[in-house]
Design an enzyme around this catalytic site. Structure first.
Site, short mmCIF file in Angstrom:
data_model
loop_
_atom_site.label_atom_id
_atom_site.label_comp_id
_atom_site.label_asym_id
_atom_site.label_seq_id
_atom_site.Cartn_x
_atom_site.Cartn_y
_atom_site.Cartn_z
N CYS A 142 32.86 41.88 41.25
CA CYS A 142 32.65 41.04 40.06
C CYS A 142 32.89 39.56 40.31
O CYS A 142 32.69 38.74 39.42
CB CYS A 142 33.55 41.54 38.92
SG CYS A 142 33.30 43.30 38.57
N PHE B 243 36.88 43.83 42.28
CA PHE B 243 37.46 44.91 43.07
C PHE B 243 37.55 44.48 44.53
O PHE B 243 36.71 43.72 45.03
CB PHE B 243 36.61 46.17 42.97
CG PHE B 243 36.70 46.90 41.66
CD1 PHE B 243 37.55 46.47 40.64
CD2 PHE B 243 35.94 48.05 41.43
CE1 PHE B 243 37.63 47.15 39.44
CE2 PHE B 243 36.01 48.73 40.23
CZ PHE B 243 36.85 48.29 39.23
#
Length: 433
Positions: free
Chosen positions: A170, A407
């Protein structure tokens, strides 16, 4: 306030393009943000009905209605979205495809994605299982590879200085923006098209994110599901879309009379080195990214008036980010307006940073910060000023930061200023919301 580049090359933003859950272009997306409109809805597709989470933020305008049918069929959804946004950004910068004013050897592209051509990958596997290997499309690999969007856009526009694809979950598209900044500062390019794309509203990501307990399960009220910093937040909402920015040196932009939206003054990277999924609850890595962005821009915390936060609406993530902002900005936190636009757009994964950077620089341009919607009861003791209504920014020289965290522990913050910016264009004026 005067930001300074360590290389001496000032990098400005001269073109914007978007296709998002709020609109098929930049003006409609910005208007949706100012109106506090949610792009999240209940999925009606047959495949979604057995899933525990049946909500998502799909794009408002289907890319196949914008692109030519034949070319769209040879693109994964990821690339379709990226192409729509890239063409708008390029045109918004006052440029034509393979424009003679742009030296192709001085033009680079960096388009990020978090997951890539998922639809093509899974659909092709289904075809092979059901119909055999001879029915598999010869276009499948160029469609599904992670760098398909960057490669397709770079080919179309004629970029020869380098075509790149950062993949950092992200945080991917903020890495893309930061990479474009570096390309220009290091003298590899004079102009770059950067951004991110993601088109994976599909049963597999919805099922797997749901199994991780990462998604909101508010199927009965989708528009209110994404609620950063609300005490009843229960996870993020999967979104899709693409946003692109055209970056160039100040000299290059002025030489061709380009409209300047903002200065991209700095970027900061870090990694938590803590956990594959959960952020470090101490906020050490995230605050380091903000601090590095400030140092890269040659600014201090007192120059910052606005942060567009990563703010995914997860229980741990939102609290950690608030702590990180306080750590990085210290006493200056009191003057900073913080917002979470994922409350309206959902989470675009690899496209999230680009969308929120768009919102950040337009907030500077219009001196108007979109609200965080769906905050009924704010998390206590956050120590940050969360905008739950549209807020005005002060006059003068301003700086704003966009955060993206992913992540793998990836953290990237990018910093914009209104230095060198022209007055807002009428088609993107805030009063048209």
């Amino acid at each position: 306030m005067s930001s300074r580049s360590v290389s001496g090359r000032t990098v400005v933003v001269t073109g914007l393009g978007a296709t998002t859950p709020l609109g098929g272009d930049v003006p409609s997306t910005w208007a949706g943000l100012l109106a506090g409109r949610s792009g999240v809805h209940l999925l009606t597709q047959e495949w979604a009905q057995p899933l525990p989470v049946r909500i998502a933020a799909e794009v408002a305008v289907e890319p196949e209605t914008v692109l030519e049918r034949v070319e769209a069929r040879r693109m994964d959804r990821n690339t379709q979205l990226a192409t729509v946004a890239a063409l708008e950004a390029w045109a918004d910068a006052g440029l034509e495809v393979k424009d003679e004013r742009v030296d192709p050897d001085r033009f680079g592209v960096s388009i990020a994605t978090g997951i890539g051509g998922l639809h093509t990958l899974l659909n092709t596997w289904d075809v092979q299982k059901e119909k055999g290997h001879r029915r598999v499309s010869p276009f499948a690999i160029p469609m599904l590879m992670a760098n398909a969007s960057a490669g397709s856009v770079g080919l179309r526009l004629g970029a020869r200085a380098g075509v790149h694809t950062p993949v950092a979950a992200c945080a991917s598209s903020n890495e893309s923006i930061a990479q474009g900044l570096d390309m220009i500062r290091l003298g590899r390019a004079d102009i770059a098209l950067v951004g991110g794309t993601e088109g994976v509203v599909h049963p597999l990501p919805l099922a797997t994110f749901a199994q991780m307990q990462a998604l909101s399960k508010r199927n009965d009220e989708p528009e209110r599901a994404s609620r950063p910093w609300d005490v009843d937040r229960d996870g993020f909402v999967l979104g899709e879309g693409a946003v692109m920015l055209v970056l160039e040196t100040l000299e290059h932009a002025r030489a061709r009379g380009a409209h300047i939206y903002a200065t991209l003054a700095g970027a900061g990277y870090s990694n938590d080195a803590h956990d594959m999924v959960q952020p470090d609850p101490r906020g050490v890595g995230q605050s380091a990214a903000l601090t590095h962005a400030l140092a890269d821009a040659g600014l201090t915390a007192r120059d910052v008036v606005h942060v567009n936060a990563h703010a995914t609406s997860t229980p741990q993530g939102d609290v950690t980010e608030a702590l990180s902002i306080r750590k990085a900005l210290g006493e200056a936190t009191d003057q900073v307006v913080v917002t979470g636009t994922k409350s309206m757009t959902g989470h675009l994964l690899g496209g999230a940073g680009a969308l929120e950077s768009l919102a950040t620089l337009l907030a500077l341009q219009h001196r108007t910060v979109p609200a965080t919607i769906n905050v009924d009861t704010i998390e206590p003791d956050l120590g940050i000023d969360v905008a739950t209504t549209v807020r005005e920014l002060p006059a003068g020289d301003l700086a704003a930061i966009n955060n993206s965290f992913g992540f793998g522990g990836a953290n990237v913050s990018v910093l914009f200023t209104n230095e060198h910016a022209d007055a807002p264009r009428p088609t993107q004026a805030g009063d048209q919301a």
